[in-house]
Motif scaffolding. Structure first.
Motif, PDB file in Angstrom:
ATOM      1  N   ILE A   1       9.261  -1.344 -11.101  1.00  0.00           N
ATOM      2  CA  ILE A   1       8.818  -0.064 -10.558  1.00  0.00           C
ATOM      3  C   ILE A   1       7.621  -0.266  -9.638  1.00  0.00           C
ATOM      4  O   ILE A   1       7.470   0.392  -8.604  1.00  0.00           O
ATOM      5  CB  ILE A   1       8.432   0.896 -11.696  1.00  0.00           C
ATOM      6  CG1 ILE A   1       9.658   1.281 -12.516  1.00  0.00           C
ATOM      7  CG2 ILE A   1       7.758   2.150 -11.149  1.00  0.00           C
ATOM      8  CD1 ILE A   1      10.710   2.005 -11.749  1.00  0.00           C
ATOM      9  N   GLY A   2       6.770  -1.238  -9.993  1.00  0.00           N
ATOM     10  CA  GLY A   2       5.578  -1.515  -9.199  1.00  0.00           C
ATOM     11  C   GLY A   2       5.828  -2.300  -7.936  1.00  0.00           C
ATOM     12  O   GLY A   2       4.882  -2.591  -7.188  1.00  0.00           O
ATOM     13  N   GLY A   3       7.086  -2.660  -7.664  1.00  0.00           N
ATOM     14  CA  GLY A   3       7.407  -3.341  -6.420  1.00  0.00           C
ATOM     15  C   GLY A   3       7.591  -4.838  -6.517  1.00  0.00           C
ATOM     16  O   GLY A   3       7.769  -5.509  -5.496  1.00  0.00           O
ATOM     17  N   THR A   4       7.562  -5.406  -7.728  1.00  0.00           N
ATOM     18  CA  THR A   4       7.777  -6.845  -7.883  1.00  0.00           C
ATOM     19  C   THR A   4       9.257  -7.166  -7.734  1.00  0.00           C
ATOM     20  O   THR A   4      10.095  -6.535  -8.382  1.00  0.00           O
ATOM     21  CB  THR A   4       7.288  -7.320  -9.264  1.00  0.00           C
ATOM     22  OG1 THR A   4       5.901  -7.013  -9.392  1.00  0.00           O
ATOM     23  CG2 THR A   4       7.479  -8.819  -9.431  1.00  0.00           C
TER      24      THR A   4
ATOM     25  N   ASP B   1       0.826  -1.196   0.000  1.00  0.00           N
ATOM     26  CA  ASP B   1       0.000   0.000   0.000  1.00  0.00           C
ATOM     27  C   ASP B   1       0.862   1.248   0.000  1.00  0.00           C
ATOM     28  O   ASP B   1       0.605   2.210  -0.727  1.00  0.00           O
ATOM     29  CB  ASP B   1      -0.926  -0.005   1.211  1.00  0.00           C
ATOM     30  CG  ASP B   1      -1.976  -1.107   1.136  1.00  0.00           C
ATOM     31  OD1 ASP B   1      -2.483  -1.487   2.185  1.00  0.00           O
ATOM     32  OD2 ASP B   1      -2.262  -1.564   0.017  1.00  0.00           O
ATOM     33  N   VAL B   2       1.900   1.265   0.833  1.00  0.00           N
ATOM     34  CA  VAL B   2       2.802   2.415   0.897  1.00  0.00           C
ATOM     35  C   VAL B   2       3.498   2.605  -0.440  1.00  0.00           C
ATOM     36  O   VAL B   2       3.630   3.728  -0.940  1.00  0.00           O
ATOM     37  CB  VAL B   2       3.836   2.229   2.032  1.00  0.00           C
ATOM     38  CG1 VAL B   2       4.900   3.319   1.969  1.00  0.00           C
ATOM     39  CG2 VAL B   2       3.139   2.230   3.381  1.00  0.00           C
ATOM     40  N   HIS B   3       3.942   1.515  -1.035  1.00  0.00           N
ATOM     41  CA  HIS B   3       4.633   1.597  -2.322  1.00  0.00           C
ATOM     42  C   HIS B   3       3.695   2.121  -3.401  1.00  0.00           C
ATOM     43  O   HIS B   3       4.082   2.980  -4.206  1.00  0.00           O
ATOM     44  CB  HIS B   3       5.169   0.222  -2.717  1.00  0.00           C
ATOM     45  CG  HIS B   3       6.042   0.249  -3.935  1.00  0.00           C
ATOM     46  ND1 HIS B   3       7.376   0.550  -3.879  1.00  0.00           N
ATOM     47  CD2 HIS B   3       5.753   0.032  -5.240  1.00  0.00           C
ATOM     48  CE1 HIS B   3       7.887   0.520  -5.092  1.00  0.00           C
ATOM     49  NE2 HIS B   3       6.920   0.201  -5.936  1.00  0.00           N
ATOM     50  N   ASN B   4       2.475   1.627  -3.415  1.00  0.00           N
ATOM     51  CA  ASN B   4       1.513   2.086  -4.420  1.00  0.00           C
ATOM     52  C   ASN B   4       1.166   3.556  -4.220  1.00  0.00           C
ATOM     53  O   ASN B   4       0.972   4.293  -5.189  1.00  0.00           O
ATOM     54  CB  ASN B   4       0.248   1.233  -4.368  1.00  0.00           C
ATOM     55  CG  ASN B   4       0.489  -0.185  -4.861  1.00  0.00           C
ATOM     56  OD1 ASN B   4       1.478  -0.453  -5.536  1.00  0.00           O
ATOM     57  ND2 ASN B   4      -0.409  -1.093  -4.519  1.00  0.00           N
ATOM     58  N   LEU B   5       1.084   3.983  -2.959  1.00  0.00           N
ATOM     59  CA  LEU B   5       0.828   5.394  -2.695  1.00  0.00           C
ATOM     60  C   LEU B   5       1.967   6.268  -3.202  1.00  0.00           C
ATOM     61  O   LEU B   5       1.741   7.371  -3.723  1.00  0.00           O
ATOM     62  CB  LEU B   5       0.618   5.610  -1.193  1.00  0.00           C
ATOM     63  CG  LEU B   5      -0.716   5.128  -0.613  1.00  0.00           C
ATOM     64  CD1 LEU B   5      -0.730   5.297   0.900  1.00  0.00           C
ATOM     65  CD2 LEU B   5      -1.885   5.881  -1.245  1.00  0.00           C
ATOM     66  N   SER B   6       3.191   5.765  -3.069  1.00  0.00           N
ATOM     67  CA  SER B   6       4.330   6.530  -3.584  1.00  0.00           C
ATOM     68  C   SER B   6       4.282   6.619  -5.099  1.00  0.00           C
ATOM     69  O   SER B   6       4.619   7.659  -5.680  1.00  0.00           O
ATOM     70  CB  SER B   6       5.640   5.887  -3.128  1.00  0.00           C
ATOM     71  OG  SER B   6       5.799   4.594  -3.701  1.00  0.00           O
ATOM     72  N   LEU B   7       3.832   5.547  -5.755  1.00  0.00           N
ATOM     73  CA  LEU B   7       3.684   5.581  -7.209  1.00  0.00           C
ATOM     74  C   LEU B   7       2.593   6.556  -7.622  1.00  0.00           C
ATOM     75  O   LEU B   7       2.724   7.257  -8.634  1.00  0.00           O
ATOM     76  CB  LEU B   7       3.367   4.181  -7.736  1.00  0.00           C
ATOM     77  CG  LEU B   7       4.533   3.188  -7.762  1.00  0.00           C
ATOM     78  CD1 LEU B   7       4.041   1.814  -8.209  1.00  0.00           C
ATOM     79  CD2 LEU B   7       5.638   3.668  -8.689  1.00  0.00           C
ATOM     80  N   LEU B   8       1.521   6.596  -6.860  1.00  0.00           N
ATOM     81  CA  LEU B   8       0.473   7.581  -7.136  1.00  0.00           C
ATOM     82  C   LEU B   8       1.012   9.000  -6.992  1.00  0.00           C
ATOM     83  O   LEU B   8       0.632   9.908  -7.743  1.00  0.00           O
ATOM     84  CB  LEU B   8      -0.710   7.365  -6.195  1.00  0.00           C
ATOM     85  CG  LEU B   8      -1.571   6.124  -6.455  1.00  0.00           C
ATOM     86  CD1 LEU B   8      -2.616   5.957  -5.355  1.00  0.00           C
ATOM     87  CD2 LEU B   8      -2.260   6.225  -7.820  1.00  0.00           C
ATOM     88  N   GLY B   9       1.917   9.197  -6.032  1.00  0.00           N
ATOM     89  CA  GLY B   9       2.550  10.493  -5.876  1.00  0.00           C
ATOM     90  C   GLY B   9       3.404  10.854  -7.085  1.00  0.00           C
ATOM     91  O   GLY B   9       3.417  12.010  -7.532  1.00  0.00           O
ATOM     92  N   VAL B  10       4.117   9.860  -7.622  1.00  0.00           N
ATOM     93  CA  VAL B  10       4.921  10.082  -8.829  1.00  0.00           C
ATOM     94  C   VAL B  10       4.019  10.441 -10.003  1.00  0.00           C
ATOM     95  O   VAL B  10       4.310  11.365 -10.778  1.00  0.00           O
ATOM     96  CB  VAL B  10       5.757   8.836  -9.166  1.00  0.00           C
ATOM     97  CG1 VAL B  10       6.455   8.993 -10.514  1.00  0.00           C
ATOM     98  CG2 VAL B  10       6.787   8.581  -8.078  1.00  0.00           C
ATOM     99  N   LEU B  11       2.902   9.724 -10.138  1.00  0.00           N
ATOM    100  CA  LEU B  11       1.947  10.030 -11.211  1.00  0.00           C
ATOM    101  C   LEU B  11       1.399  11.445 -11.069  1.00  0.00           C
ATOM    102  O   LEU B  11       1.260  12.180 -12.054  1.00  0.00           O
ATOM    103  CB  LEU B  11       0.804   9.013 -11.204  1.00  0.00           C
ATOM    104  CG  LEU B  11       1.115   7.612 -11.743  1.00  0.00           C
ATOM    105  CD1 LEU B  11      -0.076   6.684 -11.517  1.00  0.00           C
ATOM    106  CD2 LEU B  11       1.454   7.674 -13.231  1.00  0.00           C
ATOM    107  N   ALA B  12       1.081  11.832  -9.842  1.00  0.00           N
ATOM    108  CA  ALA B  12       0.573  13.185  -9.606  1.00  0.00           C
ATOM    109  C   ALA B  12       1.616  14.228  -9.989  1.00  0.00           C
ATOM    110  O   ALA B  12       1.286  15.277 -10.572  1.00  0.00           O
ATOM    111  CB  ALA B  12       0.175  13.337  -8.139  1.00  0.00           C
ATOM    112  N   ALA B  13       2.881  13.954  -9.674  1.00  0.00           N
ATOM    113  CA  ALA B  13       3.954  14.882 -10.039  1.00  0.00           C
ATOM    114  C   ALA B  13       4.092  15.001 -11.555  1.00  0.00           C
ATOM    115  O   ALA B  13       4.286  16.097 -12.093  1.00  0.00           O
ATOM    116  CB  ALA B  13       5.272  14.422  -9.417  1.00  0.00           C
ATOM    117  N   LEU B  14       3.983  13.860 -12.255  1.00  0.00           N
ATOM    118  CA  LEU B  14       4.067  13.890 -13.715  1.00  0.00           C
ATOM    119  C   LEU B  14       2.897  14.654 -14.322  1.00  0.00           C
ATOM    120  O   LEU B  14       3.069  15.408 -15.292  1.00  0.00           O
ATOM    121  CB  LEU B  14       4.103  12.455 -14.260  1.00  0.00           C
ATOM    122  CG  LEU B  14       5.363  11.644 -13.957  1.00  0.00           C
ATOM    123  CD1 LEU B  14       5.191  10.201 -14.417  1.00  0.00           C
ATOM    124  CD2 LEU B  14       6.581  12.269 -14.626  1.00  0.00           C
TER     125      LEU B  14
END
Length: 343
Positions: free
Chosen positions: A284-287, A38-51
Protein backbone atom coordinates in the motif's frame (compact mmCIF):
# COMPACT_ATOMS: atom_id res chain seq x y z
CA UNK A 1 16.08 2.46 -13.31
CA UNK A 2 13.79 4.01 -10.70
CA UNK A 3 14.70 3.37 -7.11
CA UNK A 4 13.57 4.19 -3.60
CA UNK A 5 13.05 7.79 -2.60
CA UNK A 6 15.37 9.43 -5.03
CA UNK A 7 18.12 6.80 -5.39
CA UNK A 8 19.21 5.95 -8.92
CA UNK A 9 21.27 3.09 -10.23
CA UNK A 10 23.86 3.05 -12.99
CA UNK A 11 22.43 2.54 -16.45
CA UNK A 12 21.93 -1.12 -17.30
CA UNK A 13 23.10 -2.87 -20.39
CA UNK A 14 20.79 -2.08 -23.28
CA UNK A 15 19.95 1.43 -22.10
CA UNK A 16 20.10 4.39 -24.41
CA UNK A 17 23.64 5.30 -25.50
CA UNK A 18 25.15 8.48 -24.11
CA UNK A 19 24.57 11.58 -26.12
CA UNK A 20 23.68 15.23 -25.83
CA UNK A 21 20.31 14.40 -24.33
CA UNK A 22 21.79 11.88 -21.87
CA UNK A 23 22.37 14.22 -18.89
CA UNK A 24 18.98 15.85 -19.38
CA UNK A 25 17.21 12.50 -19.44
CA UNK A 26 19.19 11.39 -16.40
CA UNK A 27 18.24 14.52 -14.46
CA UNK A 28 14.59 14.11 -15.49
CA UNK A 29 14.66 10.51 -14.33
CA UNK A 30 16.05 11.56 -10.96
CA UNK A 31 13.44 14.26 -10.58
CA UNK A 32 10.69 11.78 -11.45
CA UNK A 33 12.04 9.29 -8.92
CA UNK A 34 11.83 12.01 -6.27
CA UNK A 35 8.32 13.11 -7.20
CA UNK A 36 6.61 9.73 -7.49
CA UNK A 37 6.96 8.68 -3.81
CA UNK A 38 5.81 12.16 -2.76
CA UNK A 39 2.67 11.93 -4.90
CA UNK A 40 1.97 8.43 -3.63
CA UNK A 41 2.43 9.48 -0.01
CA UNK A 42 0.14 12.46 -0.54
CA UNK A 43 -2.52 10.12 -1.88
CA UNK A 44 -2.14 7.96 1.22
CA UNK A 45 -2.54 11.04 3.38
CA UNK A 46 -5.73 11.73 1.46
CA UNK A 47 -6.97 8.22 2.24
CA UNK A 48 -6.15 8.75 5.92
CA UNK A 49 -8.04 12.05 5.89
CA UNK A 50 -11.05 10.32 4.34
CA UNK A 51 -10.97 7.60 7.01
CA UNK A 52 -10.75 10.23 9.74
CA UNK A 53 -13.74 12.00 8.20
CA UNK A 54 -15.71 8.74 8.23
CA UNK A 55 -14.85 8.29 11.90
CA UNK A 56 -15.91 11.84 12.73
CA UNK A 57 -19.22 11.48 10.90
CA UNK A 58 -20.13 8.02 12.24
CA UNK A 59 -18.79 7.95 15.81
CA UNK A 60 -17.46 11.43 16.62
CA UNK A 61 -17.28 11.13 20.40
CA UNK A 62 -15.68 7.69 20.49
CA UNK A 63 -13.38 8.20 17.51
CA UNK A 64 -11.97 11.56 18.60
CA UNK A 65 -11.47 10.54 22.22
CA UNK A 66 -7.91 10.60 23.52
CA UNK A 67 -8.18 6.95 24.57
CA UNK A 68 -9.18 5.84 21.06
CA UNK A 69 -6.40 7.82 19.37
CA UNK A 70 -3.88 6.32 21.79
CA UNK A 71 -5.31 2.89 21.02
CA UNK A 72 -4.94 3.39 17.27
CA UNK A 73 -1.31 4.49 17.60
CA UNK A 74 -0.50 1.67 20.00
CA UNK A 75 -2.02 -0.97 17.72
CA UNK A 76 -0.13 0.47 14.77
CA UNK A 77 3.18 0.49 16.62
CA UNK A 78 3.79 -3.25 16.96
CA UNK A 79 2.94 -4.17 13.38
CA UNK A 80 4.58 -0.92 12.25
CA UNK A 81 7.98 -1.94 13.62
CA UNK A 82 7.65 -5.29 11.83
CA UNK A 83 6.67 -3.51 8.62
CA UNK A 84 9.83 -1.39 8.67
CA UNK A 85 11.96 -4.55 8.60
CA UNK A 86 9.78 -6.20 5.95
CA UNK A 87 10.02 -3.10 3.76
CA UNK A 88 13.81 -3.37 3.68
CA UNK A 89 13.61 -7.05 2.73
CA UNK A 90 11.13 -6.42 -0.10
CA UNK A 91 13.10 -3.45 -1.45
CA UNK A 92 16.12 -5.77 -1.48
CA UNK A 93 14.26 -8.22 -3.71
CA UNK A 94 13.21 -10.71 -1.03
CA UNK A 95 10.16 -11.63 1.01
CA UNK A 96 9.70 -12.65 4.65
CA UNK A 97 6.69 -14.79 5.53
CA UNK A 98 8.01 -15.71 8.97
CA UNK A 99 7.78 -12.37 10.80
CA UNK A 100 4.61 -13.27 12.69
CA UNK A 101 6.02 -16.60 13.83
CA UNK A 102 9.29 -14.95 14.86
CA UNK A 103 7.36 -12.46 16.99
CA UNK A 104 5.45 -15.31 18.63
CA UNK A 105 8.61 -17.30 19.35
CA UNK A 106 10.36 -14.23 20.76
CA UNK A 107 7.46 -13.39 23.09
CA UNK A 108 7.27 -16.96 24.37
CA UNK A 109 11.01 -17.40 24.84
CA UNK A 110 11.39 -14.01 26.52
CA UNK A 111 8.57 -14.67 29.02
CA UNK A 112 9.68 -18.04 30.38
CA UNK A 113 10.29 -18.16 34.13
CA UNK A 114 14.02 -18.61 33.53
CA UNK A 115 14.21 -15.46 31.40
CA UNK A 116 12.06 -13.36 33.71
CA UNK A 117 14.56 -13.94 36.53
CA UNK A 118 16.87 -11.49 34.73
CA UNK A 119 14.29 -8.71 34.79
CA UNK A 120 13.51 -6.20 32.06
CA UNK A 121 16.99 -6.38 30.56
CA UNK A 122 16.82 -10.16 30.29
CA UNK A 123 13.42 -10.09 28.59
CA UNK A 124 14.48 -7.40 26.11
CA UNK A 125 17.81 -9.07 25.31
CA UNK A 126 16.16 -12.46 24.86
CA UNK A 127 13.52 -11.08 22.49
CA UNK A 128 16.18 -9.32 20.39
CA UNK A 129 18.43 -12.38 20.28
CA UNK A 130 15.60 -14.68 19.22
CA UNK A 131 14.63 -12.28 16.44
CA UNK A 132 18.22 -11.92 15.27
CA UNK A 133 18.76 -15.69 15.43
CA UNK A 134 15.72 -16.40 13.27
CA UNK A 135 16.74 -13.65 10.86
CA UNK A 136 20.23 -15.12 10.65
CA UNK A 137 18.84 -18.54 9.72
CA UNK A 138 16.60 -16.99 7.05
CA UNK A 139 19.49 -14.97 5.66
CA UNK A 140 21.86 -17.94 5.52
CA UNK A 141 19.27 -20.13 3.80
CA UNK A 142 18.50 -17.47 1.19
CA UNK A 143 21.97 -15.99 0.64
CA UNK A 144 24.27 -18.99 0.99
CA UNK A 145 21.87 -21.94 0.86
CA UNK A 146 20.37 -20.90 -2.44
CA UNK A 147 16.77 -21.31 -1.25
CA UNK A 148 14.03 -19.17 -2.69
CA UNK A 149 13.01 -16.57 -0.04
CA UNK A 150 9.41 -17.77 -0.16
CA UNK A 151 10.40 -21.34 0.71
CA UNK A 152 13.06 -20.43 3.30
CA UNK A 153 10.82 -18.07 5.25
CA UNK A 154 7.83 -20.40 4.94
CA UNK A 155 9.92 -23.11 6.59
CA UNK A 156 10.88 -20.66 9.34
CA UNK A 157 7.22 -19.79 9.81
CA UNK A 158 6.32 -23.41 10.48
CA UNK A 159 9.38 -24.11 12.63
CA UNK A 160 9.10 -20.98 14.77
CA UNK A 161 5.39 -21.55 15.39
CA UNK A 162 6.06 -25.14 16.36
CA UNK A 163 8.90 -24.22 18.70
CA UNK A 164 6.79 -21.49 20.31
CA UNK A 165 4.02 -24.02 20.92
CA UNK A 166 6.48 -26.51 22.39
CA UNK A 167 8.07 -23.99 24.75
CA UNK A 168 4.77 -22.58 26.00
CA UNK A 169 2.89 -25.91 25.89
CA UNK A 170 -0.04 -23.93 24.55
CA UNK A 171 -0.33 -21.81 27.68
CA UNK A 172 -0.25 -18.08 28.22
CA UNK A 173 2.94 -17.07 30.03
CA UNK A 174 2.17 -14.16 32.34
CA UNK A 175 4.87 -11.56 32.96
CA UNK A 176 5.57 -10.77 36.61
CA UNK A 177 8.44 -8.30 36.10
CA UNK A 178 7.14 -4.99 37.40
CA UNK A 179 9.32 -2.64 35.25
CA UNK A 180 8.00 -4.33 32.11
CA UNK A 181 4.39 -4.05 33.24
CA UNK A 182 4.93 -0.42 34.26
CA UNK A 183 5.84 0.54 30.69
CA UNK A 184 2.33 -0.38 29.60
CA UNK A 185 0.53 1.71 32.21
CA UNK A 186 -0.70 5.25 31.69
CA UNK A 187 1.71 6.51 34.33
CA UNK A 188 4.54 5.83 31.86
CA UNK A 189 3.00 7.94 29.08
CA UNK A 190 5.11 10.90 28.01
CA UNK A 191 2.93 13.92 27.22
CA UNK A 192 0.05 11.50 26.65
CA UNK A 193 2.07 9.35 24.25
CA UNK A 194 2.58 5.65 25.15
CA UNK A 195 6.23 4.48 25.26
CA UNK A 196 5.38 1.86 22.63
CA UNK A 197 4.48 4.62 20.17
CA UNK A 198 7.72 6.46 20.92
CA UNK A 199 9.72 3.32 20.15
CA UNK A 200 7.84 2.96 16.87
CA UNK A 201 8.65 6.56 16.00
CA UNK A 202 12.35 6.02 16.71
CA UNK A 203 12.44 2.83 14.60
CA UNK A 204 10.70 4.66 11.76
CA UNK A 205 13.14 7.58 11.81
CA UNK A 206 16.17 5.29 12.01
CA UNK A 207 14.80 3.15 9.18
CA UNK A 208 14.23 6.22 7.00
CA UNK A 209 17.75 7.49 7.64
CA UNK A 210 19.32 4.10 6.93
CA UNK A 211 17.41 3.68 3.66
CA UNK A 212 17.92 7.21 2.35
CA UNK A 213 21.14 8.47 3.87
CA UNK A 214 23.51 5.51 4.08
CA UNK A 215 25.47 3.24 1.78
CA UNK A 216 23.51 0.30 3.20
CA UNK A 217 20.29 1.83 1.87
CA UNK A 218 21.74 2.47 -1.58
CA UNK A 219 23.05 -1.09 -1.74
CA UNK A 220 19.65 -2.43 -0.71
CA UNK A 221 17.98 -0.57 -3.57
CA UNK A 222 20.67 -1.70 -6.01
CA UNK A 223 20.41 -5.38 -5.03
CA UNK A 224 16.63 -5.30 -5.28
CA UNK A 225 16.59 -3.46 -8.59
CA UNK A 226 19.16 -5.57 -10.44
CA UNK A 227 21.26 -8.11 -8.46
CA UNK A 228 23.59 -8.82 -11.38
CA UNK A 229 24.30 -5.13 -12.01
CA UNK A 230 24.87 -4.68 -8.28
CA UNK A 231 27.35 -7.58 -8.27
CA UNK A 232 29.22 -6.15 -11.24
CA UNK A 233 29.35 -2.81 -9.39
CA UNK A 234 31.23 -4.51 -6.55
CA UNK A 235 28.39 -5.09 -4.08
CA UNK A 236 28.44 -8.36 -2.15
CA UNK A 237 24.86 -9.38 -2.94
CA UNK A 238 24.79 -12.40 -0.63
CA UNK A 239 26.13 -10.43 2.32
CA UNK A 240 23.62 -7.63 1.70
CA UNK A 241 20.69 -10.06 1.65
CA UNK A 242 21.92 -11.69 4.84
CA UNK A 243 22.02 -8.29 6.55
CA UNK A 244 18.50 -7.50 5.34
CA UNK A 245 17.07 -10.64 6.96
CA UNK A 246 19.02 -9.87 10.12
CA UNK A 247 17.42 -6.42 10.12
CA UNK A 248 13.98 -7.96 9.69
CA UNK A 249 14.67 -10.32 12.60
CA UNK A 250 15.82 -7.43 14.77
CA UNK A 251 12.59 -5.55 14.07
CA UNK A 252 10.63 -8.68 15.01
CA UNK A 253 12.52 -8.86 18.30
CA UNK A 254 11.70 -5.22 19.06
CA UNK A 255 8.05 -5.79 18.14
CA UNK A 256 7.94 -8.87 20.38
CA UNK A 257 9.13 -6.83 23.36
CA UNK A 258 6.53 -4.13 22.61
CA UNK A 259 3.85 -6.82 22.46
CA UNK A 260 4.99 -8.20 25.82
CA UNK A 261 4.71 -4.71 27.31
CA UNK A 262 1.30 -4.22 25.73
CA UNK A 263 -0.24 -7.54 26.79
CA UNK A 264 1.87 -8.45 29.83
CA UNK A 265 2.25 -11.99 28.53
CA UNK A 266 3.72 -14.26 25.89
CA UNK A 267 1.68 -16.64 23.73
CA UNK A 268 2.40 -18.93 20.82
CA UNK A 269 -0.54 -17.35 18.97
CA UNK A 270 1.00 -13.87 19.04
CA UNK A 271 1.81 -12.26 15.72
CA UNK A 272 -0.89 -14.18 13.87
CA UNK A 273 -1.05 -12.96 10.24
CA UNK A 274 1.53 -10.24 10.93
CA UNK A 275 3.35 -11.30 7.78
CA UNK A 276 0.29 -10.56 5.64
CA UNK A 277 -0.43 -7.24 7.35
CA UNK A 278 3.19 -6.09 7.07
CA UNK A 279 3.55 -7.06 3.41
CA UNK A 280 0.18 -5.50 2.60
CA UNK A 281 1.12 -2.25 4.37
CA UNK A 282 4.40 -2.10 2.44
CA UNK A 283 2.58 -2.64 -0.86
CA UNK A 284 0.00 0.00 0.00
CA UNK A 285 2.92 2.30 0.78
CA UNK A 286 4.33 1.91 -2.73
CA UNK A 287 6.97 -0.79 -2.22
CA UNK A 288 7.36 -2.94 -5.32
CA UNK A 289 7.11 -6.69 -4.69
CA UNK A 290 9.72 -7.17 -7.40
CA UNK A 291 12.16 -5.06 -5.37
CA UNK A 292 14.23 -1.99 -6.08
CA UNK A 293 11.76 0.64 -4.91
CA UNK A 294 9.93 1.54 -1.73
CA UNK A 295 9.73 4.05 1.09
CA UNK A 296 9.61 3.78 4.86
CA UNK A 297 7.21 6.73 4.99
CA UNK A 298 4.80 5.03 2.62
CA UNK A 299 4.91 1.77 4.57
CA UNK A 300 4.14 3.56 7.84
CA UNK A 301 1.21 5.35 6.19
CA UNK A 302 0.02 1.96 4.92
CA UNK A 303 0.09 0.64 8.49
CA UNK A 304 -1.95 3.60 9.69
CA UNK A 305 -4.51 3.08 6.90
CA UNK A 306 -5.10 -0.54 7.89
CA UNK A 307 -5.15 0.28 11.60
CA UNK A 308 -7.73 3.03 11.09
CA UNK A 309 -9.89 0.70 9.00
CA UNK A 310 -9.82 -1.89 11.79
CA UNK A 311 -10.64 0.76 14.36
CA UNK A 312 -13.56 2.16 12.36
CA UNK A 313 -15.05 -1.28 11.84
CA UNK A 314 -14.78 -2.00 15.56
CA UNK A 315 -16.38 1.31 16.55
CA UNK A 316 -19.27 0.77 14.14
CA UNK A 317 -19.76 -2.88 15.17
CA UNK A 318 -19.24 -4.16 11.62
CA UNK A 319 -18.43 -7.78 10.91
CA UNK A 320 -14.82 -8.90 10.70
CA UNK A 321 -15.56 -10.61 7.39
CA UNK A 322 -16.49 -7.29 5.79
CA UNK A 323 -13.32 -5.76 7.21
CA UNK A 324 -11.18 -8.47 5.60
CA UNK A 325 -12.95 -7.98 2.29
CA UNK A 326 -12.26 -4.24 2.44
CA UNK A 327 -8.58 -4.86 3.17
CA UNK A 328 -8.34 -7.33 0.30
CA UNK A 329 -9.91 -4.86 -2.10
CA UNK A 330 -7.44 -2.16 -1.02
CA UNK A 331 -4.48 -4.49 -1.58
CA UNK A 332 -5.69 -5.46 -5.07
CA UNK A 333 -6.24 -1.81 -5.97
CA UNK A 334 -2.75 -0.89 -4.76
CA UNK A 335 -1.12 -3.67 -6.80
CA UNK A 336 -3.05 -2.66 -9.91
CA UNK A 337 -1.92 0.94 -9.46
CA UNK A 338 1.67 -0.22 -9.07
CA UNK A 339 1.41 -2.35 -12.17
CA UNK A 340 0.05 0.55 -14.19
CA UNK A 341 2.85 2.86 -13.04
CA UNK A 342 5.55 0.25 -13.71
CA UNK A 343 4.29 -0.44 -17.23
Amino acid sequence: MNTSEGHTLPAEAGSAPPGPAGPVAKDAGRAGARRRPDVHNLSLLGVLAALVLVGVLTKPEQFLSVQNLQLVLTQASVIGVVTVGVTFVIIGGGIDLSVGAMVALATVWATTLATQQFGLGGILLCALCVGLGCGLVNGLLVSFGGLVPFIATLAMLASARGLALQISEGRTQVVSVEPVLALGRRDAYLLGIPPIVLVFAVVTVVGWLVLNRTTFGRRTVAVGGNPEAARLAGIDVRRQRLLLYLLSGLCCGIAAFLLIVLTGSGQNTNGNLYELDAIAAAIIGGTLLSGGRGTITGSVLGVLVFTLITNLFALNNLETAVQQIAKGAIIVAAVLVQKGRTS
